[in-house]
Design a protein around this motif. Sequence first.
Motif, PDB file in Angstrom:
ATOM      1  N   ILE A  72       0.839  -1.192   0.000  1.00  0.00           N
ATOM      2  CA  ILE A  72       0.000   0.000   0.000  1.00  0.00           C
ATOM      3  C   ILE A  72       0.882   1.253   0.000  1.00  0.00           C
ATOM      4  CG2 ILE A  72      -1.934  -1.111   1.200  1.00  0.00           C
ATOM      5  CD1 ILE A  72      -0.422   1.124   3.393  1.00  0.00           C
ATOM      6  N   GLY A 245      11.959  -7.322  -5.808  1.00  0.00           N
ATOM      7  CA  GLY A 245      10.704  -7.840  -6.374  1.00  0.00           C
ATOM      8  C   GLY A 245      10.503  -9.325  -6.154  1.00  0.00           C
ATOM      9  N   ILE A 262       7.922  -8.060   0.160  1.00  0.00           N
ATOM     10  CA  ILE A 262       8.683  -7.159   1.026  1.00  0.00           C
ATOM     11  C   ILE A 262       8.769  -5.755   0.435  1.00  0.00           C
ATOM     12  CG2 ILE A 262      10.077  -9.043   1.955  1.00  0.00           C
ATOM     13  CD1 ILE A 262      12.426  -7.647   0.384  1.00  0.00           C
ATOM     14  N   ALA A 275       5.186  -4.759 -13.258  1.00  0.00           N
ATOM     15  CA  ALA A 275       5.746  -5.194 -11.966  1.00  0.00           C
ATOM     16  C   ALA A 275       5.923  -6.700 -11.904  1.00  0.00           C
ATOM     17  CB  ALA A 275       4.841  -4.734 -10.838  1.00  0.00           C
ATOM     18  N   ASP A 316      12.650  -5.968 -13.944  1.00  0.00           N
ATOM     19  CA  ASP A 316      13.589  -5.793 -12.830  1.00  0.00           C
ATOM     20  C   ASP A 316      14.679  -6.856 -12.795  1.00  0.00           C
ATOM     21  OD1 ASP A 316      11.283  -7.431 -12.232  1.00  0.00           O
ATOM     22  OD2 ASP A 316      12.051  -7.601 -10.191  1.00  0.00           O
TER      23      ASP A 316
HETATM   24  P1  NAD Z   1       9.161   0.332  -3.411  1.00  0.00           P
HETATM   25  O1  NAD Z   1       9.495  -1.016  -2.867  1.00  0.00           O
HETATM   26  O2  NAD Z   1       7.767   0.562  -3.808  1.00  0.00           O
HETATM   27  O3  NAD Z   1      10.101   0.604  -4.661  1.00  0.00           O
HETATM   28  C1  NAD Z   1      11.533   0.562  -4.614  1.00  0.00           C
HETATM   29  C2  NAD Z   1      12.088   0.254  -6.007  1.00  0.00           C
HETATM   30  O4  NAD Z   1      11.862  -1.103  -6.341  1.00  0.00           O
HETATM   31  C3  NAD Z   1      11.451   1.066  -7.136  1.00  0.00           C
HETATM   32  O5  NAD Z   1      12.429   1.329  -8.102  1.00  0.00           O
HETATM   33  C4  NAD Z   1      10.415   0.124  -7.701  1.00  0.00           C
HETATM   34  O6  NAD Z   1      10.092   0.384  -9.038  1.00  0.00           O
HETATM   35  C5  NAD Z   1      11.076  -1.229  -7.521  1.00  0.00           C
HETATM   36  N1  NAD Z   1      10.094  -2.297  -7.291  1.00  0.00           N
HETATM   37  C6  NAD Z   1       9.403  -2.514  -6.147  1.00  0.00           C
HETATM   38  N2  NAD Z   1       8.600  -3.565  -6.284  1.00  0.00           N
HETATM   39  C7  NAD Z   1       8.785  -4.025  -7.529  1.00  0.00           C
HETATM   40  C8  NAD Z   1       8.197  -5.114  -8.259  1.00  0.00           C
HETATM   41  N3  NAD Z   1       7.289  -5.934  -7.718  1.00  0.00           N
HETATM   42  N4  NAD Z   1       8.587  -5.292  -9.528  1.00  0.00           N
HETATM   43  C9  NAD Z   1       9.504  -4.498 -10.075  1.00  0.00           C
HETATM   44  N5  NAD Z   1      10.069  -3.472  -9.458  1.00  0.00           N
HETATM   45  C10 NAD Z   1       9.724  -3.225  -8.186  1.00  0.00           C
HETATM   46  O7  NAD Z   1       9.627   1.396  -2.318  1.00  0.00           O
HETATM   47  P2  NAD Z   1       9.371   2.970  -2.223  1.00  0.00           P
HETATM   48  O8  NAD Z   1       9.451   3.561  -3.590  1.00  0.00           O
HETATM   49  O9  NAD Z   1      10.280   3.431  -1.163  1.00  0.00           O
HETATM   50  O10 NAD Z   1       7.904   3.125  -1.655  1.00  0.00           O
HETATM   51  C11 NAD Z   1       6.747   3.375  -2.445  1.00  0.00           C
HETATM   52  C12 NAD Z   1       5.499   3.331  -1.583  1.00  0.00           C
HETATM   53  O11 NAD Z   1       5.344   2.035  -1.032  1.00  0.00           O
HETATM   54  C13 NAD Z   1       5.516   4.297  -0.385  1.00  0.00           C
HETATM   55  O12 NAD Z   1       4.251   4.893  -0.255  1.00  0.00           O
HETATM   56  C14 NAD Z   1       5.788   3.399   0.792  1.00  0.00           C
HETATM   57  O13 NAD Z   1       5.214   3.904   1.966  1.00  0.00           O
HETATM   58  C15 NAD Z   1       5.100   2.134   0.367  1.00  0.00           C
HETATM   59  N6  NAD Z   1       5.610   0.908   0.995  1.00  0.00           N
HETATM   60  C16 NAD Z   1       4.688  -0.014   1.344  1.00  0.00           C
HETATM   61  C17 NAD Z   1       5.093  -1.220   1.882  1.00  0.00           C
HETATM   62  C18 NAD Z   1       4.048  -2.230   2.260  1.00  0.00           C
HETATM   63  O14 NAD Z   1       2.872  -2.022   2.041  1.00  0.00           O
HETATM   64  N7  NAD Z   1       4.443  -3.334   2.827  1.00  0.00           N
HETATM   65  C19 NAD Z   1       6.448  -1.498   2.047  1.00  0.00           C
HETATM   66  C20 NAD Z   1       7.399  -0.542   1.652  1.00  0.00           C
HETATM   67  C21 NAD Z   1       6.963   0.670   1.107  1.00  0.00           C
END
Ligand code: NAD
Length: 484
Positions: A72, A245, A262, A275, A316
């Motif tokens: 989220i 990812g 995570i 994604a 990714d």
């Molecule tokens: P993020 O994990 O969303 O992204 C970090 C990096 O990893 C980005 O470059 C993104 O494009 C890449 N990435 C992440 N998941 C991927 C996937 N499944 N496939 C391909 N690439 C992927 O972290 P962030 O940018 O710091 O946070 C974005 C939002 O997510 C914020 O609002 C934060 O609060 C929230 N968040 C939520 C959770 C949760 O719900 N458990 C955990 C961490 C962050």
Amino acid sequence: MSKVPIAVAYGDGIGPEIMSACLYILEEAGAQIEPRVIEIGEKIYLQGYTSGFTPEAIQTIRETKVFYKAPITTPEGGGYKSLNVTTRKLFNLFANVRPAVSYYPFVDTKYPNLNVVIIRENEEDLYAGIEHRQTSDVYQVLKLITRPGTERIIRYAFEYARAYGRKKVTCMTKDNIMKLTDGLFHKVFEEIGAEYPDIEKEHWIIDIGAAKLADTPELFDVVVTLNLYGDILSDIVAQTAGSVGLAGSANIGPSVAMFEAIHGSAPRRAGQNLANPSGLLNAGIMMLVHIGQPEVAERIHNAWLRTLEEGYHTYDIYREGISRQKVGTKEFAQAVVRNLGKLPEQLRPVRYTQEGGPAKVPVIPIHHSSVPVKKELIGVDVFVDWTPGHPNELAQKIQEVLPPQLQLTMISNRGTAVWPQTLEETFLVNHWRTRLLSVDKKPITHDLVIEALQAYRRAGLDFIKTEHLYLFDGVEGFSKGQGE
Ligand code: NAD
């Protein structure tokens, strides 16, 4: 088999796409689940629920006891509580389980042999969130470690190792510095570890342990540690495996469990079918084992490994020369479904159904300490806000007013003893701990503590906090000042 109801949150950002992909794979693989969709996250925060949950969503999780959660988005700006921390606390999800595995040579990594599970205590430590500003210059957070909480997480780590056929559990603490809090964690590890002679045990100080884990992760198998250390270690280990990812995590409580990827909601990638759903899928696999459907978990896990081997990779993990085709979220899910029933050819196939395990890891009920302990009050640390001056001046002010049953035995500043011995070089702030102990460590009453505080007030000293000094069965329940 009747279908198992599970609470499902599609989340924000890439959440809905990866959740749809995962539920599609789970259902095609024959998972007997009945998703009950709940709304959490950004929309709900913006409706004015500061926890990100509606009461109905909480009720659904309480009923199903299993929560499959997509990431989220926490809206920018203050006032919003972390939904994850709230979930852990509300449902007593004391164990965070994060396996990290490398899939070399199919996913690029510097660590081809990484295969570690981090088991992190999820509720205690600095995350109790008890913070205070005590003087103009000094802020404090309380680190709380409990014996029942520690016993539970350590026992869980050993039970996990047994259930998953893992050979070794490593405990990491900083008990050379925090002898009482981290010391308890280490001590309980030794005590409970003795009940698991089949599993190898070792303890590392967290700094060198973390360095070793980053350098030679193949030395480690299951790692159990405190909340903050585990938070940091698990991200490092997941990242070194190849991509954020890929990894899923389980948050386990005595009644409810939550399964999620995570990573976060990656808002920049949302809505583009880009994604990687693997992290959430791996969480789903853990969920299937948890709800007693290991055959389905095994089918999916092996089909997923086969898909990685075949080189169908999301952006990714896509690498020229290693990958065969760059695919989107949906196409990746379809490739996994096509591979259901197949085993990987080079990566080691996963077995969840072989005799003996892995079973659902039992959560052993904890008991509050039943052994009677003799607790005697022998003194008090009185913290005062006092403009830095020579510690002798402060000592003199206190000694002039102190009730005769108490003695000033030490003054410390930022933990360093600065009286009776004072070093000119020691940096001083306006936050002093003055240690009052009874003569010959004789038990005293709370009335005497109050008398002492009244004396401090008469002397014009601004006392900001007290910590009582106890003997537990004759053993001091407090640390000495550094250099005392
Ligand atoms: P993020 O994990 O969303 O992204 C970090 C990096 O990893 C980005 O470059 C993104 O494009 C890449 N990435 C992440 N998941 C991927 C996937 N499944 N496939 C391909 N690439 C992927 O972290 P962030 O940018 O710091 O946070 C974005 C939002 O997510 C914020 O609002 C934060 O609060 C929230 N968040 C939520 C959770 C949760 O719900 N458990 C955990 C961490 C962050």
